[in-house]
Design a protein around this motif. Structure first.
Motif, PDB file in Angstrom:
ATOM      1  N   HIS A   1       0.868  -1.154   0.133  1.00  0.00           N
ATOM      2  CA  HIS A   1      -0.028   0.050   0.069  1.00  0.00           C
ATOM      3  C   HIS A   1       0.821   1.249   0.204  1.00  0.00           C
ATOM      4  O   HIS A   1       2.017   1.248   0.814  1.00  0.00           O
ATOM      5  N   GLY A   2       0.452   2.429  -0.639  1.00  0.00           N
ATOM      6  CA  GLY A   2       1.084   3.622  -0.352  1.00  0.00           C
ATOM      7  C   GLY A   2       0.359   4.211   0.947  1.00  0.00           C
ATOM      8  O   GLY A   2      -0.780   4.167   1.185  1.00  0.00           O
ATOM      9  N   LEU A   3       1.437   4.939   1.671  1.00  0.00           N
ATOM     10  CA  LEU A   3       1.050   5.527   2.702  1.00  0.00           C
ATOM     11  C   LEU A   3       0.887   6.817   2.746  1.00  0.00           C
ATOM     12  O   LEU A   3       1.810   7.633   2.152  1.00  0.00           O
ATOM     13  N   LYS A   4      -0.074   7.557   3.079  1.00  0.00           N
ATOM     14  CA  LYS A   4      -0.410   9.192   2.950  1.00  0.00           C
ATOM     15  C   LYS A   4      -0.817   9.540   4.294  1.00  0.00           C
ATOM     16  O   LYS A   4      -1.587   8.844   4.968  1.00  0.00           O
ATOM     17  N   VAL A   5      -0.472  10.742   4.810  1.00  0.00           N
ATOM     18  CA  VAL A   5      -0.970  11.259   6.010  1.00  0.00           C
ATOM     19  C   VAL A   5      -2.223  11.857   5.721  1.00  0.00           C
ATOM     20  O   VAL A   5      -2.608  12.493   4.752  1.00  0.00           O
ATOM     21  N   THR A   6      -2.966  11.694   6.816  1.00  0.00           N
ATOM     22  CA  THR A   6      -4.529  12.243   6.761  1.00  0.00           C
ATOM     23  C   THR A   6      -4.430  13.885   7.152  1.00  0.00           C
ATOM     24  O   THR A   6      -3.164  14.310   7.362  1.00  0.00           O
ATOM     25  N   ALA A   7      -5.467  14.690   7.169  1.00  0.00           N
ATOM     26  CA  ALA A   7      -5.435  16.036   7.727  1.00  0.00           C
ATOM     27  C   ALA A   7      -5.033  16.002   9.326  1.00  0.00           C
ATOM     28  O   ALA A   7      -4.000  16.628   9.335  1.00  0.00           O
ATOM     29  N   THR A   8      -5.215  15.063  10.113  1.00  0.00           N
ATOM     30  CA  THR A   8      -4.945  15.183  11.453  1.00  0.00           C
ATOM     31  C   THR A   8      -3.526  14.687  11.405  1.00  0.00           C
ATOM     32  O   THR A   8      -2.579  15.190  12.091  1.00  0.00           O
ATOM     33  N   GLY A   9      -3.001  13.639  10.812  1.00  0.00           N
ATOM     34  CA  GLY A   9      -1.708  13.329  10.589  1.00  0.00           C
ATOM     35  C   GLY A   9      -0.668  14.202  10.222  1.00  0.00           C
ATOM     36  O   GLY A   9       0.287  14.455  10.683  1.00  0.00           O
ATOM     37  N   LYS A  10      -1.062  15.010   9.485  1.00  0.00           N
ATOM     38  CA  LYS A  10      -0.333  16.602   8.705  1.00  0.00           C
ATOM     39  C   LYS A  10      -0.067  17.218   9.950  1.00  0.00           C
ATOM     40  O   LYS A  10       0.894  17.781  10.109  1.00  0.00           O
ATOM     41  N   ARG A  11      -0.979  17.673  10.498  1.00  0.00           N
ATOM     42  CA  ARG A  11      -1.002  18.438  11.639  1.00  0.00           C
ATOM     43  C   ARG A  11      -0.171  17.996  12.688  1.00  0.00           C
ATOM     44  O   ARG A  11       0.752  18.605  13.255  1.00  0.00           O
ATOM     45  N   LEU A  12      -0.111  16.622  13.074  1.00  0.00           N
ATOM     46  CA  LEU A  12       0.828  16.098  14.041  1.00  0.00           C
ATOM     47  C   LEU A  12       2.093  15.927  13.505  1.00  0.00           C
ATOM     48  O   LEU A  12       3.097  16.234  14.404  1.00  0.00           O
TER      49      LEU A  12
END
Lengths: 139, 139
Positions: free
Chosen positions: B90-101
């Motif tokens: 799988h390709g991994l991508k940060v979510t919006a929450t993940g980006k903030r953190l």
DNA sequence: TATTGTTATACTCTATAACTATA
DNA sequence: TATAGTTATAGAGTATAACAATA
């Protein structure tokens, strides 16, 4: 192409380099049935006869709670003796067997350190150690 | 007077410096509920959208067996999403929450790295990182 | 009061082995 | 055959808390 966002961080490079170093040294020392912390304590005692356990801990940056089982294990193996200093502390000295093992451990460590040193261009070596020492030594 | 027989060994200084660095950084990251390995993976994903788990592991030097629980935990916390690449990855991508953190984690790490950098005399810094990189990078 | 040494315990990172599923 | 991912497990270093004995 992937890009490592941590690549130019000194702390990150420090950790990667330290891990690489440990990955080489640990198996070498385990041939002597020594873990790194044990070997460090053993050679520190050899270099400083009758040093106290608390002093070794301070010198090597090992908490007293973690020193206890290390010294106990070295003692059980007959590698050191404890000489009563006062009611609550003992001076530590390597036995003859302990000295032989300490010398072997020192050889292993020196070989390892030489390998590390050779990876670094000669004109960088002095600065490298000086910079490292700035980081971990008390200001 | 006690004398540290390991004091001038680069590998020893490396380990002491790395430990000192970790002792500063770890508590800072734990304020964000992140361990160092988790934070490293998170910012690596943010910087490389749709990177595969195995690629992160290779980049950061984390074994695949140890990547699994890290990614699973970040996923459970809703910090990243997995986008099917092929049947086994799988390709991994940060979510919006993940980006903030991830951004907060990056700030924490940058503050830490600045503190480290300031401990080293300016004219030594470039050589220092170059030498470190010699040690942990593939020849 | 502070220090030495000890025990118990927990956490993090790393390492190995064994396995499934897919390329 | 090789790669991606997973699970389980073990080892090593470090950290904190609590305690007894001694200075």
């Amino acid at each position: 192409m992937v890009s490592d966002p941590l690549r130019n961080f000194p702390g990150y490079a420090l950790r990667r380099a330290s891990n690489a170093s440990l990955a080489d040294l640990t198996p070498q020392l385990s041939k002597l049935n020594l873990r790194l912390a044990e070997a460090s304590v053993l050679v520190a005692i050899e270099a400083n006869p009758e040093i106290k356990q608390s002093e070794i801990g301070r010198m090597l940056g090992i908490a007293s709670a973690n020193m206890a089982p290390i010294v106990a294990k070295l003692d059980e193996r007959g590698l050191l003796e404890r000489i009563k200093a006062d009611g609550r502390s003992h001076g530590l000295k390597v036995t003859a067997t302990g000295k032989r093992l300490a010398d072997l451990a020192m050889e292993v460590m020196q070989e390892h350190e030489q390998m590390l040193t050779e990876r670094i261009p000669e004109d960088m070596r002095e600065t490298f150690i000086a910079a490292l020492t700035c980081i971990w030594t008390e200001t």
